[in-house]
Design an enzyme around this catalytic site. Sequence first.
Site, PDB file in Angstrom:
ATOM      1  CB  THR A  29       8.369 -10.563 -18.940  1.00 16.17           C
ATOM      2  OG1 THR A  29       7.460 -11.551 -18.452  1.00 16.17           O
ATOM      3  CG2 THR A  29       8.386 -10.633 -20.466  1.00 16.17           C
ATOM      4  CB  SER A  31      16.659  -8.499 -22.661  1.00 13.82           C
ATOM      5  OG  SER A  31      16.667  -7.179 -22.150  1.00 13.82           O
ATOM      6  CB  THR A  32      17.213  -7.590 -17.284  1.00 11.76           C
ATOM      7  OG1 THR A  32      17.288  -6.418 -18.097  1.00 11.76           O
ATOM      8  CG2 THR A  32      18.267  -7.509 -16.185  1.00 11.76           C
ATOM      9  CG  ASP A  82       9.891  -8.270 -13.900  1.00  9.88           C
ATOM     10  OD1 ASP A  82      10.594  -8.405 -14.925  1.00  9.88           O
ATOM     11  OD2 ASP A  82       8.678  -7.992 -13.958  1.00  9.88           O
ATOM     12  N   GLY A  83      12.832  -7.238 -14.190  1.00  9.82           N
ATOM     13  CA  GLY A  83      13.524  -6.048 -14.652  1.00  9.82           C
ATOM     14  C   GLY A  83      12.615  -4.835 -14.624  1.00  9.82           C
ATOM     15  N   GLY A  97       7.440  -2.415 -20.791  1.00  9.96           N
ATOM     16  CA  GLY A  97       7.995  -2.296 -22.130  1.00  9.96           C
ATOM     17  C   GLY A  97       7.785  -3.568 -22.939  1.00  9.96           C
ATOM     18  N   GLY A  98       7.753  -4.703 -22.246  1.00 12.88           N
ATOM     19  CA  GLY A  98       7.507  -5.979 -22.914  1.00 12.88           C
ATOM     20  C   GLY A  98       6.025  -6.357 -22.937  1.00 12.88           C
ATOM     21  CD  GLU A 104       6.447  -7.550 -16.298  1.00  9.18           C
ATOM     22  OE1 GLU A 104       7.316  -8.042 -17.025  1.00  9.18           O
ATOM     23  OE2 GLU A 104       6.199  -6.331 -16.283  1.00  9.18           O
ATOM     24  CE  LYS A 122      16.421  -1.093 -19.195  1.00  8.11           C
ATOM     25  NZ  LYS A 122      16.107  -2.381 -18.643  1.00  8.11           N
TER      26      LYS A 122
HETATM   27  C1  5RP Z   1       8.221  -6.338 -19.422  1.00  6.23           C
HETATM   28  C2  5RP Z   1       8.967  -5.482 -18.468  1.00  6.23           C
HETATM   29  C3  5RP Z   1      10.454  -5.595 -18.466  1.00  6.23           C
HETATM   30  O1  5RP Z   1      10.882  -5.861 -17.173  1.00  6.23           O
HETATM   31  C4  5RP Z   1      11.035  -4.296 -18.948  1.00  6.23           C
HETATM   32  O2  5RP Z   1      10.476  -3.989 -20.210  1.00  6.23           O
HETATM   33  C5  5RP Z   1      12.559  -4.357 -19.032  1.00  6.23           C
HETATM   34  O3  5RP Z   1      12.925  -5.199 -20.075  1.00  6.23           O
HETATM   35  P1  5RP Z   1      14.445  -5.481 -20.422  1.00  6.23           P
HETATM   36  O4  5RP Z   1      15.011  -6.272 -19.301  1.00  6.23           O
HETATM   37  O5  5RP Z   1      14.378  -6.257 -21.716  1.00  6.23           O
HETATM   38  O6  5RP Z   1      15.139  -4.166 -20.604  1.00  6.23           O
HETATM   39  O7  5RP Z   1       8.425  -4.719 -17.714  1.00  6.23           O
HETATM   40  O8  5RP Z   1       6.852  -6.060 -19.399  1.00  6.23           O
END
Ligand code: 5RP
Length: 218
Positions: A29, A31-32, A82-83, A97-98, A104, A122
Amino acid sequence: MFSTDENKRRAAQAALPYVRAAACVGVGTGSTVNFFIAELAAERGRIRTAVSSSNATTARLRAAGIDVVDLNDAGPIDVYVDGADEATRRRELIKGGGGALTREKIVAAAARRFVCIVDEGKMVDVLGKFPLPVEVIPMARTYVTRELGGLGGRAVERSGFVTDNGNVILDVHGLAIVDPAALERRINEIAGVVTVGLFALRPADVLLVGRAADIEIL
Ligand code: 5RP
């Protein structure tokens, strides 16, 4: 050093070779990951099916015409992409963060291989500048806040946010996480904690870092 969309996209593209044709892919989940979903959508038919880590990702995958199945019906997941919010060179992560950290962590655990995609902004030497997300059963909110205070963190409830599982998120400020695996174990022990956003006991297997000129593979 700044997070840029171009570096996120570069990391997302670098994940594609890890996705076998006809594979079942776990999808994270954020933006990445949204760049990764766009790559999958552009190569329709590359994967058989996906397991999603959030309602938002499910909606995005389906809108892209990608089949999404429940984890219970999926069988083995070949790879999870995943990011992360922060990452070390040892591939330990802060995620959540999301707010999707629990699903996840489940999908990452169920996958044979966890490929994490980040932009170079990051990368950290010590985790904890990014407030550590902890998903908590609502009735345990103040108790868990006190316990986290005892560990040296200042937990702040994420305002107006409810997870896909109906819980709250505490974002824990002020931690310098020198032993991520030990802290992950310790926070997991607190009654009422559903998941802590530390991914150290099961770190990423591969970390792809999108940089201005290239990709670093860790
Ligand atoms: C969501 C996450 C995302 O992987 C993390 O917040 C990074 O998000 P982004 O790719 O938008 O920077 O852990 O729960």
